[in-house]
Write a protein that holds these residues in place. Structure first.
Motif, PDB file in Angstrom:
ATOM      1  N   UNK A 146       0.849  -1.183   0.000  1.00 40.88           N
ATOM      2  CA  UNK A 146       0.000   0.000   0.000  1.00 40.88           C
ATOM      3  C   UNK A 146       0.891   1.243   0.000  1.00 40.88           C
ATOM      4  N   UNK A 147       1.305   1.656  -1.186  1.00 37.65           N
ATOM      5  CA  UNK A 147       2.216   2.792  -1.309  1.00 37.65           C
ATOM      6  C   UNK A 147       1.546   4.047  -0.769  1.00 37.65           C
ATOM      7  N   UNK A 148       2.232   4.739   0.100  1.00 32.61           N
ATOM      8  CA  UNK A 148       1.641   5.926   0.712  1.00 32.61           C
ATOM      9  C   UNK A 148       2.711   6.781   1.369  1.00 32.61           C
ATOM     10  N   UNK A 149       2.340   8.020   1.643  1.00 28.63           N
ATOM     11  CA  UNK A 149       3.190   8.974   2.370  1.00 28.63           C
ATOM     12  C   UNK A 149       2.535   9.294   3.712  1.00 28.63           C
ATOM     13  N   UNK A 150       3.384   9.615   4.692  1.00 27.72           N
ATOM     14  CA  UNK A 150       2.883  10.115   5.965  1.00 27.72           C
ATOM     15  C   UNK A 150       3.767  11.261   6.443  1.00 27.72           C
ATOM     16  N   UNK A 188      -0.616  15.676   2.402  1.00 24.06           N
ATOM     17  CA  UNK A 188      -1.665  15.996   1.450  1.00 24.06           C
ATOM     18  C   UNK A 188      -2.528  17.176   1.843  1.00 24.06           C
ATOM     19  N   UNK A 189      -2.385  17.670   3.054  1.00 23.20           N
ATOM     20  CA  UNK A 189      -3.148  18.848   3.467  1.00 23.20           C
ATOM     21  C   UNK A 189      -2.493  20.105   2.888  1.00 23.20           C
ATOM     22  N   UNK A 190      -3.295  20.981   2.329  1.00 19.35           N
ATOM     23  CA  UNK A 190      -2.778  22.156   1.630  1.00 19.35           C
ATOM     24  C   UNK A 190      -1.848  22.997   2.501  1.00 19.35           C
ATOM     25  N   UNK A 191      -2.163  23.109   3.767  1.00 17.66           N
ATOM     26  CA  UNK A 191      -1.363  23.955   4.651  1.00 17.66           C
ATOM     27  C   UNK A 191       0.060  23.434   4.818  1.00 17.66           C
ATOM     28  N   UNK A 192       0.296  22.168   4.455  1.00 14.39           N
ATOM     29  CA  UNK A 192       1.619  21.562   4.663  1.00 14.39           C
ATOM     30  C   UNK A 192       2.337  21.254   3.353  1.00 14.39           C
ATOM     31  N   UNK A 193       1.831  21.745   2.235  1.00 18.52           N
ATOM     32  CA  UNK A 193       2.444  21.432   0.948  1.00 18.52           C
ATOM     33  C   UNK A 193       3.864  21.957   0.832  1.00 18.52           C
ATOM     34  N   UNK A 194       4.085  23.190   1.257  1.00 20.58           N
ATOM     35  CA  UNK A 194       5.436  23.775   1.169  1.00 20.58           C
ATOM     36  C   UNK A 194       6.397  23.020   2.067  1.00 20.58           C
ATOM     37  N   UNK A 195       5.978  22.737   3.291  1.00 24.09           N
ATOM     38  CA  UNK A 195       6.814  21.962   4.216  1.00 24.09           C
ATOM     39  C   UNK A 195       7.119  20.587   3.621  1.00 24.09           C
ATOM     40  N   UNK A 196       6.106  19.940   3.064  1.00 18.88           N
ATOM     41  CA  UNK A 196       6.296  18.619   2.472  1.00 18.88           C
ATOM     42  C   UNK A 196       7.319  18.661   1.347  1.00 18.88           C
ATOM     43  N   UNK A 197       7.238  19.664   0.496  1.00 16.04           N
ATOM     44  CA  UNK A 197       8.209  19.798  -0.601  1.00 16.04           C
ATOM     45  C   UNK A 197       9.623  19.964  -0.054  1.00 16.04           C
TER      46      UNK A 197
END
Length: 518
Positions: A463-467, A483-492
């Motif tokens: 089950x390929x996924x990110x956390x 996947x939450x918009x507020x964390x997109x920059x941090x995730x990148x």
């Protein structure tokens, strides 16, 4: 003799004595320290008094921490037994030392830091649990190891003549006796490095007879996350390591254990079996039968039994650590011997409803590590910097005054020790990669990084996924923010850092996984 001549002779004698004393002091000052590394199996930091447990009886581990330093963020690179030992020996990640999962064959002929210690004038030994699928060979001057997982009672040992010797007694006590015997017979005047490989506290958690029921008068608190529902975490939901469903009443908790067919009990002497069965049959099994448990009551009873056996098994481990500390005191070795206690990884004691390890989540990622280093580390030192188990080898080499090879991936934390944890930076992000799948315990392969505040994980192979977790606001890792918009920059930003670490450590499998977007 005239006075001027007497003065000259007296002065010369005094200068000579002072010079000799200075020389002796310099020699003493530069004498290489001995090193004892006590390495346990599956011992959770949260089961140790020094790490805040108010019930566990670990006075000797606590003593090492009190007389030296305790690491609060000592992390492993692959949370599983054999690979952790391979990382200790090589100072490299699993994909570099070739030992990714248990039950393989570790290449003992590759570069091991213990051979470098030998070349640097150290006597070396490994006694106890080895668990690497091959024999140590010439990696140590002396070794005497448990085959495979070993047994708690009346275990076998394989010696350097490749003879298998049966020794009667309890495994933790026997390992200590073998270790002190080697210390008695070593060459005096030469520094030594000794690994004491403990079997405790590995499953199925068989305490020493004197420790049976040591915690039966305690009602152990249930972890806050015991009834985790795993929302938003596919891999956590799909594992097979829960106290509820995976933990076995008969084999793990000894409820009406099969004392005739189960090999671990066939090793008992009649006297040992009587004490053991009197406790588990006449007390524990009868108590279980009388309660007629089901549902929530059953799983909580299982948790109590599991943890009480686990902590009781650790009692024997800690008592034997005390015996080693006493040996050093009694033989004048304490002042020039570094004593380290650590476990091969962390372990779940009911957190998320689990036992075992494997995940990058905190309870299995973080491992206990305490060190007493006389003359260098101040008593009562707390160290918060990130340190990895690949850092053990280069640190011990640097302590021994041996050059660290360039291909070792770990980084010495000796500067952290010398500074007593003050004003020294280690790494801003730590990299992790776990492989063993699908069995045992069905934990999906994954890699990721942990910073001081955040953790980013990539699961694959099923089950390929990110956390993504904010450890400051969610220390129990219950809320996946990926996947939450507020964390997109941090995730990148974290993905960029993850890519840099993958390149730094040359992890081709992880790089291949990342090349396939999900």
């Amino acid at each position: 003799m005239n006075k001027p001549l007497l003065f000259i002779l007296t002065t010369c004698l005094a200068i000579g004595m002072y010079s000799c004393q200075q020389s002796a002091n310099q020699k003493k000052k530069h004498k290489k320290p001995n090193i004892i590394f006590i390495f346990s199996d599956d011992h959770a930091y949260q089961a140790i008094g020094a790490y805040g447990n108010k019930i566990a009886k670990t006075p000797n581990i606590d003593r090492i921490a009190q007389e030296g330093a305790i690491f609060k963020n000592f992390l492993v690179t692959n949370s599983i037994c054999g690979p952790s030992r391979a990382s200790l020996l090589t100072g490299k990640y699993s994909h570099k030392n070739g030992y990714k999962g248990n039950e393989g064959k570790f290449d003992v002929n590759q570069q091991l830091f213990t051979r470098l210690l030998k070349e640097g004038g150290y006597q070396t030994a490994w006694i106890g649990k080895w668990h690497l699928g091959t024999l140590p060979g010439n990696a140590f001057d002396y070794w005497n190891i448990l085959p495979g997982q070993g047994h708690y009672y009346n275990p076998d040992f394989i010696n350097q003549e490749n003879d298998t010797i049966h020794i009667e007694g309890y495994v933790s006590n026997i390992i200590t006796e073998l270790a002190t015997t080697w210390l008695d017979k070593r060459k005096e005047g030469e520094p030594f490095f000794l690994v004491v490989g403990e079997k405790a506290t590995h499953r199925e958690w068989l305490p020493d007879l004197q420790d049976l029921g040591a915690y039966d008068d305690k009602d152990l608190p249930i972890p806050e996350t015991f009834y985790d529902k795993y929302e938003g975490r596919q891999a956590a939901a799909d594992q097979d390591m829960t106290v509820d469903k995976t933990m076995r009443l008969k084999e793990d908790l000894k409820v009406h254990a099969d004392y005739e067919k189960n090999g671990i009990y066939n090793r008992f002497t009649p006297e040992q079996k009587k004490v053991f069965t009197d406790y588990y049959e006449n007390k524990i099994s009868k108590d279980f039968d009388s309660k007629k448990l089901s549902g929530k009551s059953l799983v909580e009873w299982k948790y109590q039994r599991y943890l009480k056996d686990y902590l009781a098994t650790a009692n024997g481990l800690d008592r034997n650590i005390g015996k080693l500390l006493d040996y050093l005191d009694q033989n004048g070795l304490a002042e020039n011997t570094i004593v380290i206690y650590g476990s091969d990884q962390g372990f779940y004691l009911g957190e998320h409803g689990w036992f075992d390890k494997r995940f990058i989540y905190e309870e299995s990622l973080r491992t206990p590590f305490v060190i007493r280093y006389p003359g260098v580390v101040q008593a009562g030192t707390n160290i918060d910097q990130h340190v990895l188990n690949i850092d053990w080898a280069p640190t011990l080499l640097e302590i021994a005054g041996v050059k660290v090879p360039e291909d070792i991936q770990g980084k010495s934390f000796l500067p952290v020790l010398k500074a007593n944890g003050q004003n020294v930076t280690t790494r801003k992000a730590s990299y992790y990669h776990y492989y063993e799948f699908p069995q045992p315990h069905h934990v999906y392969p994954h890699f990721g990084l942990r910073t001081e505040r955040y953790k980013l994980i990539r699961f694959y192979g099923g089950k390929d996924s990110w956390e993504l977790y904010d450890l400051q606001h969610d220390p129990h890792e219950l809320h996946n923010l990926y996947g939450q918009d507020a964390y997109n920059t941090l995730t990148d930003d974290l993905k960029k850092e993850l890519n840099l670490l993958i390149k730094q450590y040359q992890d081709e499998e992880a790089a291949s996984v990342l090349s396939k977007q999900i």
